[in-house]
Write an enzyme that holds these catalytic residues in place. Structure first.
Site, PDB file in Angstrom:
ATOM      1  N   SER B  57     160.973  17.605  -7.783  1.00 29.38           N
ATOM      2  CA  SER B  57     161.921  17.849  -8.873  1.00 29.38           C
ATOM      3  C   SER B  57     162.067  16.559  -9.676  1.00 29.38           C
ATOM      4  O   SER B  57     162.810  15.660  -9.300  1.00 29.38           O
ATOM      5  CB  SER B  57     163.287  18.288  -8.322  1.00 29.38           C
ATOM      6  OG  SER B  57     164.238  18.263  -9.375  1.00 29.38           O
ATOM      7  N   GLU B  58     161.299  16.487 -10.749  1.00 28.19           N
ATOM      8  CA  GLU B  58     161.341  15.279 -11.590  1.00 28.19           C
ATOM      9  C   GLU B  58     162.746  15.041 -12.129  1.00 28.19           C
ATOM     10  O   GLU B  58     163.190  13.894 -12.264  1.00 28.19           O
ATOM     11  CB  GLU B  58     160.339  15.394 -12.747  1.00 28.19           C
ATOM     12  CG  GLU B  58     158.877  15.266 -12.356  1.00 28.19           C
ATOM     13  CD  GLU B  58     158.302  16.525 -11.704  1.00 28.19           C
ATOM     14  OE1 GLU B  58     158.998  17.569 -11.662  1.00 28.19           O
ATOM     15  OE2 GLU B  58     157.159  16.466 -11.230  1.00 28.19           O
ATOM     16  N   GLN B  80     153.815  11.965 -11.091  1.00 35.74           N
ATOM     17  CA  GLN B  80     152.423  12.151 -10.686  1.00 35.74           C
ATOM     18  C   GLN B  80     151.511  12.176 -11.912  1.00 35.74           C
ATOM     19  O   GLN B  80     150.431  11.610 -11.904  1.00 35.74           O
ATOM     20  CB  GLN B  80     152.267  13.427  -9.862  1.00 35.74           C
ATOM     21  CG  GLN B  80     152.825  13.245  -8.459  1.00 35.74           C
ATOM     22  CD  GLN B  80     152.269  14.237  -7.475  1.00 35.74           C
ATOM     23  OE1 GLN B  80     151.968  15.380  -7.851  1.00 35.74           O
ATOM     24  NE2 GLN B  80     152.141  13.844  -6.217  1.00 35.74           N
ATOM     25  N   ALA B  82     152.004  11.991 -16.407  1.00 35.02           N
ATOM     26  CA  ALA B  82     152.948  11.801 -17.512  1.00 35.02           C
ATOM     27  C   ALA B  82     153.460  13.146 -18.007  1.00 35.02           C
ATOM     28  O   ALA B  82     154.643  13.289 -18.364  1.00 35.02           O
ATOM     29  CB  ALA B  82     152.261  11.060 -18.661  1.00 35.02           C
ATOM     30  N   ASP B  83     152.568  14.148 -18.001  1.00 34.14           N
ATOM     31  CA  ASP B  83     152.904  15.481 -18.494  1.00 34.14           C
ATOM     32  C   ASP B  83     154.158  16.053 -17.821  1.00 34.14           C
ATOM     33  O   ASP B  83     154.938  16.771 -18.430  1.00 34.14           O
ATOM     34  CB  ASP B  83     151.730  16.433 -18.231  1.00 34.14           C
ATOM     35  CG  ASP B  83     150.392  15.808 -18.599  1.00 34.14           C
ATOM     36  OD1 ASP B  83     149.687  16.385 -19.423  1.00 34.14           O
ATOM     37  OD2 ASP B  83     150.065  14.715 -18.076  1.00 34.14           O
ATOM     38  N   HIS B 125     147.358  17.647 -17.586  1.00 32.78           N
ATOM     39  CA  HIS B 125     147.161  16.409 -16.834  1.00 32.78           C
ATOM     40  C   HIS B 125     146.508  15.333 -17.696  1.00 32.78           C
ATOM     41  O   HIS B 125     145.849  14.453 -17.186  1.00 32.78           O
ATOM     42  CB  HIS B 125     146.290  16.674 -15.599  1.00 32.78           C
ATOM     43  CG  HIS B 125     146.866  17.685 -14.674  1.00 32.78           C
ATOM     44  ND1 HIS B 125     146.720  19.043 -14.863  1.00 32.78           N
ATOM     45  CD2 HIS B 125     147.629  17.544 -13.549  1.00 32.78           C
ATOM     46  CE1 HIS B 125     147.341  19.699 -13.904  1.00 32.78           C
ATOM     47  NE2 HIS B 125     147.907  18.818 -13.091  1.00 32.78           N
TER      48      HIS B 125
END
Lengths: 403, 321
Positions: B57-58, B80, B82-83, B125
């Protein structure tokens, strides 16, 4: 005691700066109010700057032979009396300026009617258009424009540069190479007068100019002038004839601005006088309302003042056309260029004895003949109107008693 | 001995952890696994309790980091990709960016964004997010192009009291190498003239610096001297260095791997046009990725992003204007 600045006055229409020629008083000298303290030279004439108050000259802030803009502080007077506020030095030229016809004043020209919108130049390559300017000069990049301005040059100075950019445009590299090349040659500064003439001619040349000419017999005029003292010269006869012809119909001296003609408010006519390194144009006001006898002394006085580069400010500017006697250089024919704010220039060639067929006598008789030329802005009038005006001038010169 | 861009990032994190007890690393699989790209390899063993695995959970990761920063810690967050930082967008731009301006309390967090395209990575990605974050006041956005900058700028990112978005380029991770780690560095906010030249200013950053250098090399063979300016950080943007370069060359080509719309290249062109119009001898140009989502297929991807070849073509066209 307060220090009052001596400011560079507004010396005339369209004059932004002047060169200091001579300092007439030294620091510590006592000066009267309105005493001449400094001599300056503009591109039109040499003039003096007067003290704004009485007192002692405290200090000069200028160097001789340097140029200073209008409003610059030239020096300081230690005033005798406390002054409430140093009044701006009233330029002696001011009344003349208000008198001068408002031809060139933008405010006097009411908004022009809408014209056809300028044609849109479509880019040929996406995002990278380099359209040739429709006026004729090629595209100049912002950097080139800035550099030209920085060096005090004009677009016309680029004429000698071969452009290597798209569409033949002059790139900054082309320009810098050209400037570097110039620096290797002998360079001398042009006089303010030369620069002023160059500027006027460059601006004038933006218009389509044409010249018409015809011969005029000078004998009646040369006979007629003998009765006067001082004797009016052929130039003054031509000037007076032009004035009368324009008084009859002033339309040919009008100026085209947008889609309208600006009519000349008075028949004020200038005449070209060669001065050192340039040309001065003193003006005879209302030349149509003065007789030759009245004009002759005025003409002589202006000629002397112009040659001495000592013309009063109100004696130049505001004329509606100009007479030039290129005959004094031995030329019989020329195509002079009208001043940028004028539509016409009347030229007079050198007089020559020529044979002329006399029908009554059935033989050639010797006459003194000179060519009259009229250069004009072809946007305002055509060959017909120019020819009619010139014919009328020649006819008036042939009847000098009518002048 | 040589060290890669990725190893420099790991080394910088190790040094930050060693130098400052307030520093900790938080992210998905950063612990025992060593991170998706192994940027935190073995750091958990070296610094027990300070390299923490996070739930997927960013939003929660950045939110927790902001809370830790308020409590006086200096967290380094690893996304993990940038997207995925878009999931944490609210925490980054609404919470972290505004914290100091709302409360006077600093928010010294670093969010590491493995950025940019690699072959076959596709739309989720490969993204370059720098323009998005640079848009927000309160954030610093770094875009290192060299091994040395990756190391020194990450250390500086940790030291800065403002929230820093650290855009590290995945394409540079393994093949970009340096002999040793630097001991000195340019300050953040200062661009670098990577290659001097007098005919055209190629202003770029991150992985595109290397494409630009290759293009400059190609054009040198044709007699054109290209100046390559590495912005290093896109916010702050070193307008002075860019302007000085354009003053030398008169021509500007801004290159970025991100999409064109309202991006860093647009900002560079806008600033030069507004403040340095009189320096320009030709219309300022820019080159970006195509304005479409990033394709999977390697051939399409190669056509989508600017390359040495397309940069050289654009520069050639600009030189002839």
């Amino acid at each position: 005691m307060p220090y009052v600045p001596i400011l560079m006055p507004q010396l005339g229409e369209s004059i932004a700066e002047a060169t200091v020629v001579r300092l007439l008083v030294a620091p510590g000298d006592k000066v009267e109010n309105h005493q001449e303290v400094l001599e300056v030279e503009t591109n039109k004439a040499t003039m003096t700057v007067v003290s704004p108050c009485a007192g002692r000259l405290a200090k000069w802030e200028v160097e001789v032979n340097e140029s200073y803009p209008v409003g610059a502080v030239l020096g300081h007077i230690e005033a005798e009396q406390p002054v409430s506020a140093p009044s701006a030095p009233a330029p002696s030229a001011a009344p003349a300026e208000t008198q001068a016809p408002a031809l060139a004043a933008p405010s006097s020209v009411s908004p022009l009617p809408p014209t056809i919108p300028p044609q849109k130049v479509e880019p040929r390559v996406k995002g990278l258009p380099v359209p040739a300017d429709r006026v004729g000069a090629t595209y100049m990049s912002p950097r080139l424009k800035a550099r030209i301005q920085e060096l005090g040059l004009q677009a016309a100075d680029l004429a000698g540069i071969a452009g290597s950019g798209a569409g033949g445009r002059v790139t900054i590299e082309d320009f810098e190479r050209y400037i570097a090349h110039l620096e290797q040659q002998k360079l001398t500064p042009a006089s303010p007068m030369r620069v002023a003439v160059a500027d006027a001619m460059r601006r004038s040349w933006t218009r389509p100019l044409a010249t018409v000419g015809l011969p005029v017999i000078l004998d009646p005029l040369l006979e007629h002038r003998k009765q006067f003292n001082p004797k009016p010269g052929p130039t003054l006869y031509a000037l007076r004839a032009l004035a009368l012809a324009l008084a009859e119909n002033s339309a040919p001296a009008g100026r085209l601005v947008g889609a309208r003609i600006v009519h000349p408010p008075a028949v004020d006519i200038g005449f070209a006088v060669e001065a050192e390194e340039g040309v001065l144009v003193p003006v005879i006001r209302s030349a149509d309302k003065k007789s030759l006898a009245e004009l002759a002394p005025e003409y002589d006085r202006l000629l002397r003042q112009a040659r001495a580069r000592n013309l009063p400010a109100n004696a130049t500017g505001g004329s509606i056309c100009t007479v030039t006697n290129y005959g004094t250089f031995g030329l019989i024919w020329a195509t002079p260029i009208p001043l940028p704010e004028q539509t016409l220039v009347l030229g007079l060639g050198a007089g020559r004895k020529v044979p002329r067929w006399d029908d009554a006598k059935g033989q050639f008789v010797p006459v003194m003949e000179a060519y009259l030329t009229l250069s004009f802005d072809h946007r305002v009038l055509d060959g017909g109107a120019a020819g009619r005006l010139l014919t009328r001038i020649a006819a008036l010169m042939n009847q000098p008693q009518s002048l | 001995m040589s060290i890669t861009y990725l190893e420099a990032i790991r080394a910088a994190q190790a040094k930050a952890l060693a130098d400052d007890p307030r520093v900790f690393i938080y992210g998905q699989d950063v612990g025992a696994f060593g991170g998706a790209f192994k940027a935190t390899k073995n750091l958990q063993q070296e610094f027990p309790g300070r390299v923490l695995d996070a739930p997927i959970s960013e939003d929660a990761i950045v939110g927790s980091a902001v809370g830790a920063a308020i409590e006086g810690m200096r967290p380094i967050i690893e996304m993990q990709f940038a997207d995925f930082s878009t999931v944490a967008f609210n925490q980054i731009v609404n919470q972290a960016a505004t914290l100091f301006w709302r409360t006077g309390a600093p928010c010294p967090i670093v969010v590491r964004l493995p950025s940019g395209g690699t072959m076959g990575s596709g739309p989720f990605h490969s993204q370059s997010m720098e323009a998005l974050y640079a848009h927000y006041p309160g954030l610093i956005v770094m875009t290192p192009a060299t091994v040395e900058d990756a190391y020194s700028m990450l250390l500086e990112a940790v030291a800065i009291d403002d929230p820093v978005i650290f855009c590290e380029h995945k394409f540079l991770y393994y093949h970009l190498k340096a002999e040793r780690l630097p001991e000195t560095a340019l300050p953040v906010g200062r661009a670098r003239i990577t290659r001097p030249g007098r005919d055209l200013s190629l202003v770029t950053y991150s992985a595109m610096v290397h494409e630009a250098l290759a293009a400059a090399e190609e054009l040198a063979a044709e007699g054109a001297e290209i100046e390559v300016v590495d912005l290093r950080s896109v916010k702050p943007l070193d307008t002075d260095t860019v302007m000085a370069s354009v003053a030398r060359t008169g021509r500007l080509l801004a290159v970025g791997e991100a999409w064109p719309w309202g991006g860093v290249t647009a900002e560079v062109v806008a600033r030069v046009a507004a403040e340095g119009f009189n320096l320009l001898d030709a219309p300022p140009q820019r080159l970006n990725a195509k304005d479409t989502p990033i394709p999977f297929h390697p051939n399409l991807w190669a056509a989508h992003r600017p390359t040495a070849r397309s940069i050289a073509d654009a520069a050639r066209k600009l030189l002839r204007l």
